[in-house]
Design an enzyme around this catalytic site. Sequence first.
Site, short mmCIF file in Angstrom:
data_model
loop_
_atom_site.label_atom_id
_atom_site.label_comp_id
_atom_site.label_asym_id
_atom_site.label_seq_id
_atom_site.Cartn_x
_atom_site.Cartn_y
_atom_site.Cartn_z
N TYR A 1 -2.01 -1.66 10.30
CA TYR A 1 -2.10 -1.72 8.83
C TYR A 1 -0.84 -1.13 8.20
CZ TYR A 1 -4.03 -1.28 4.10
OH TYR A 1 -4.24 -1.39 2.75
N SER B 1 0.87 -1.19 0.00
CA SER B 1 0.00 0.00 0.00
C SER B 1 0.90 1.22 0.00
CB SER B 1 -0.86 0.00 1.26
OG SER B 1 -1.41 1.28 1.49
N1 LIG Z 1 -8.60 -0.67 -1.85
C1 LIG Z 1 -7.62 0.16 -1.59
O1 LIG Z 1 -7.76 1.38 -1.69
C2 LIG Z 1 -6.27 -0.37 -1.18
C3 LIG Z 1 -5.23 0.55 -1.07
C4 LIG Z 1 -3.96 0.09 -0.73
C5 LIG Z 1 -3.74 -1.27 -0.53
N2 LIG Z 1 -4.79 -2.13 -0.64
C6 LIG Z 1 -4.48 -3.54 -0.43
O2 LIG Z 1 -4.87 -4.28 -1.55
C7 LIG Z 1 -5.16 -5.63 -1.18
C8 LIG Z 1 -6.49 -6.04 -1.77
O3 LIG Z 1 -7.50 -5.28 -1.14
P1 LIG Z 1 -8.89 -4.93 -1.82
O4 LIG Z 1 -8.96 -3.46 -1.90
O5 LIG Z 1 -9.10 -5.77 -3.04
O6 LIG Z 1 -9.90 -5.30 -0.67
P2 LIG Z 1 -10.75 -6.62 -0.42
O7 LIG Z 1 -11.23 -6.52 0.99
O8 LIG Z 1 -11.74 -6.80 -1.50
O9 LIG Z 1 -9.65 -7.78 -0.58
C9 LIG Z 1 -8.96 -8.37 0.48
C10 LIG Z 1 -9.29 -9.85 0.45
O10 LIG Z 1 -8.53 -10.52 1.47
C11 LIG Z 1 -9.37 -11.55 1.96
N3 LIG Z 1 -8.91 -12.01 3.25
C12 LIG Z 1 -8.90 -11.32 4.42
N4 LIG Z 1 -8.41 -12.09 5.40
C13 LIG Z 1 -8.10 -13.29 4.83
C14 LIG Z 1 -7.53 -14.49 5.34
N5 LIG Z 1 -7.17 -14.61 6.61
N6 LIG Z 1 -7.35 -15.52 4.49
C15 LIG Z 1 -7.72 -15.42 3.19
N7 LIG Z 1 -8.25 -14.30 2.66
C16 LIG Z 1 -8.43 -13.25 3.48
C17 LIG Z 1 -10.75 -10.90 2.04
O11 LIG Z 1 -11.78 -11.85 2.17
C18 LIG Z 1 -10.78 -10.12 0.73
O12 LIG Z 1 -11.35 -10.87 -0.31
C19 LIG Z 1 -5.12 -5.64 0.35
O13 LIG Z 1 -3.89 -6.18 0.77
C20 LIG Z 1 -5.21 -4.18 0.71
O14 LIG Z 1 -4.60 -3.90 1.96
C21 LIG Z 1 -6.03 -1.73 -0.94
#
Ligand SMILES: NC(=O)c1ccc[n+]([C@@H]2O[C@H](COP(=O)([O-])OP(=O)(O)OC[C@H]3O[C@@H](n4cnc5c(N)ncnc54)[C@H](O)[C@@H]3O)[C@@H](O)[C@H]2O)c1
Length: 233
Positions: free
Chosen positions: A137, A123
Amino acid sequence: MGLAIANALLESGANIVLADIKPKPETIADGPGRAVYLQGDLSDEEFVREVVGRAQDHAGRFDYLVNTVGVWWGEEDVSLVDMDLDVWDRVFEINIDSMMLTARHAVPLMLQNGGGAMLLISSIQALRGDPLAQDAYSASKGAIRAMSKSLAIQFAGDNIRVNAILPGYIWTDMMWRLEGKPERRKEIENIIPLQRFGTVADIAGASLFLLSDAASFITGTELIIDGGTTALP
Ligand SMILES: NC(=O)c1ccc[n+]([C@@H]2O[C@H](COP(=O)([O-])OP(=O)(O)OC[C@H]3O[C@@H](n4cnc5c(N)ncnc54)[C@H](O)[C@@H]3O)[C@@H](O)[C@H]2O)c1
């Protein structure tokens, strides 16, 4: 993001295993690649072992690992001074242990293959502090960035490339807190130089590039995908 990357891989013909703690999504692409879905906790080593083993059996080889697992628990993940330590530990188990365990089990199969490519999703929080403390986080995302560089150096001689993607604001399920709050969404869009949230397609396109041979000289680095947010002074 994970599903969008998986679908892009399937559409490019890769045979893949998708894994998440949630039930199977209905929108897994039809192919031409073949998909297997496994539901479970990727911070649990036994489940990771099963997922990686199934991927090897399913595709007959193990070329790519993409890990997008992550949780942002805004209400409980606050300043480390005030945070419940169980929240700190669980965020680290999910955000970092899952990355460590999947890499740990994937590397030996990639070595058998003569190489591979890995992508870890960190991130932009790995690069900066945040006045709105979300300390577990942010620290876990910094750890992912450092871990991907360390893995890249360790296994460069084995033809395994490892890179990190650092997303900024991307419109996904993680943004559920903004549902029904158009004014807050607009405020954030106004901060982003490109004046919009990123999409999962923005992440999937960059992911396919970093996994592909077009990126064969790219390892140990990170791609910031944030519409210019971190370029701001
Ligand atoms: N959306 C944003 O703005 C953003 C920004 C920076 C970083 N991120 C990072 O991007 C990645 C993807 O996030 P996203 O935005 O698609 O959100 P999201 O919540 O859709 O995806 C995260 C996924 O991780 C899964 N997950 C959580 N705990 C788990 C576990 N113990 N075992 C297996 N699966 C598990 C969730 O069920 C979910 O499907 C994450 O690492 C997030 O921190 C997102």
